[in-house]
Design an enzyme around this catalytic site. Structure first.
Site, short mmCIF file in Angstrom:
data_model
loop_
_atom_site.label_atom_id
_atom_site.label_comp_id
_atom_site.label_asym_id
_atom_site.label_seq_id
_atom_site.Cartn_x
_atom_site.Cartn_y
_atom_site.Cartn_z
N ASP A 24 46.37 32.01 83.28
CA ASP A 24 47.74 32.01 82.76
C ASP A 24 47.75 32.06 81.24
O ASP A 24 46.75 31.76 80.59
CB ASP A 24 48.44 30.70 83.17
CG ASP A 24 48.97 30.75 84.59
OD1 ASP A 24 48.83 31.80 85.23
OD2 ASP A 24 49.52 29.73 85.03
N MET A 77 60.89 24.33 82.65
CA MET A 77 61.46 25.65 82.29
C MET A 77 62.96 25.57 82.06
O MET A 77 63.70 26.49 82.41
CB MET A 77 61.15 26.69 83.38
CG MET A 77 59.68 26.99 83.52
SD MET A 77 59.30 28.06 84.92
CE MET A 77 59.17 26.88 86.24
N LYS A 131 52.28 35.33 82.93
CA LYS A 131 53.67 35.79 83.01
C LYS A 131 54.49 34.54 82.90
O LYS A 131 54.50 33.71 83.79
CB LYS A 131 53.96 36.58 84.29
CG LYS A 131 53.55 35.85 85.52
CD LYS A 131 53.70 36.71 86.74
CE LYS A 131 53.10 35.99 87.92
NZ LYS A 131 53.55 34.62 88.11
C1 SAM Z 1 55.52 28.06 85.13
S1 SAM Z 1 55.70 26.35 84.84
C2 SAM Z 1 54.11 25.77 85.27
C3 SAM Z 1 54.02 24.30 85.47
C4 SAM Z 1 52.61 23.83 85.73
N1 SAM Z 1 52.11 24.33 86.97
C5 SAM Z 1 52.49 22.30 85.71
O1 SAM Z 1 52.14 21.72 86.74
O2 SAM Z 1 52.73 21.72 84.64
C6 SAM Z 1 55.66 26.30 83.06
C7 SAM Z 1 56.54 25.17 82.53
O3 SAM Z 1 55.85 23.92 82.60
C8 SAM Z 1 56.22 23.11 81.52
N2 SAM Z 1 55.03 22.85 80.70
C9 SAM Z 1 53.80 23.36 80.88
N3 SAM Z 1 52.95 22.87 79.95
C10 SAM Z 1 53.66 22.03 79.18
C11 SAM Z 1 53.35 21.23 78.04
N4 SAM Z 1 52.11 21.18 77.53
N5 SAM Z 1 54.34 20.50 77.48
C12 SAM Z 1 55.60 20.52 77.98
N6 SAM Z 1 55.94 21.27 79.05
C13 SAM Z 1 54.99 22.01 79.65
C14 SAM Z 1 57.29 23.88 80.74
O4 SAM Z 1 58.56 23.53 81.26
C15 SAM Z 1 56.92 25.31 81.07
O5 SAM Z 1 58.01 26.19 80.87
#
Ligand code: SAM
Length: 268
Positions: free
Chosen positions: A42, A176, A63
């Site tokens: 990713d 998100m 993506k």
């Molecule tokens: C497609 S989702 C994937 C989530 C991922 N599978 C998880 O378990 O954290 C991506 C979203 O996760 C959140 N996210 C991922 N990494 C983050 C971080 N380091 N700090 C804050 N939000 C995060 C945000 O809302 C971002 O838009």
């Protein structure tokens, strides 16, 4: 190349890379990366995490927000094709692979092709944020349950009642959603969540670039708008469990340079 395993097929491992910091990776994930022949990763995966895959071909398939179904079908096909020629195929996803990661499509495609698949959990962003804020998402007498949700709807997806599980007595973590903070706040108010409920918007959790914005459900929209566009990945955490941490964060005793110092001085 490391020819495929049983019947010429390798195994595809859906691996959680954690929230960002490379040292928040599981030992199992690190071991698999070392053994990997190819890694599909990713956009949010840290370069130091990728560097563990010393012998692997690395393919970026990022993506953001999982919105492009064509891209997802392409990724599914690439995983199946890779497992026909490699023994260890790693699909490395941010956070945990089974939360907002479109893992089901990949599992379905692999099972349909008869390719063995295993899942390696990772630390999801919600838990990294809770740890950094030092806020338990469940607290005795305050919140017994947690809702992980997203208002984001993919192009090929029917809208869902994303806020259905949220109410005044629980903790909600919205993935998100920072780019649509006004809509999130409006929906929460419509659900009867009080305007003074504490909110934290945390960007880049677990990374040195982390930033926190504290507000309430009533001021969420203007707080996010005033700070400018959210550049990195961000979560919105909502609930009474935040109240003590919020008081520390917004009360800065003389001499305290930052939240952590303020928290220490406030006796947290
Ligand atoms: C497609 S989702 C994937 C989530 C991922 N599978 C998880 O378990 O954290 C991506 C979203 O996760 C959140 N996210 C991922 N990494 C983050 C971080 N380091 N700090 C804050 N939000 C995060 C945000 O809302 C971002 O838009």
């Amino acid at each position: 190349m490391n020819p495929g395993g049983i019947n010429g097929r390798g195994t595809v491992y859906l691996v959680g890379a954690g929230p960002g910091a490379p040292d928040l990776l599981t030992l199992r994930a690190a071991e698999l990366l070392k053994r990997a022949d190819i890694v599909f990763h990713d956009a949010l995966v840290h370069p130091e995490t990728l560097a563990l895959a010393v012998n692997a071909e690395k393919v970026a398939v990022g993506k953001r927000c999982g919105r492009h179904s064509t891209a997802q079908r392409f990724i599914n096909k690439r995983l199946v094709d890779a497992a026909r020629i490699h023994r260890v195929v790693v699909r490395l996803k941010g956070g945990d692979p089974l939360l907002f990661g479109r893992a089901q499509e990949e599992i379905d495609a692999l099972q349909a092709a008869g390719i063995p698949c295993e899942i390696v959990p990772g630390i999801t962003a919600a838990l990294a944020v809770a740890a950094e804020l030092k806020v338990p998402l469940t607290q005795r007498g305050v919140a017994r349950n947690v809702v992980l949700t997203t208002p984001r709807v993919g192009q090929d997806e029917r809208g869902s009642d994303w806020a259905a599980g949220i109410h005044a007595g629980n903790t909600a973590v919205v993935y998100m959603g920072a780019g649509m903070a006004a809509a999130v706040a409006k929906e929460l108010r419509a659900r009867g969540v009080p305007a003074d409920t504490p909110v934290a918007v945390v960007e880049n959790a677990s990374l040195p670039s982390r930033s926190d914005r504290w507000c309430t459900v009533g001021t969420l929209a203007e707080t996010v708008a005033a700070a400018g566009p959210v550049a990195g990945p961000a979560l919105i955490v909502i609930g009474e469990v935040l109240r003590r941490a919020q008081q520390c964060a917004t009360f800065t005793p003389a001499g305290a340079q930052n939240f952590h110092e303020a928290a220490v001085q406030a006796g947290r």
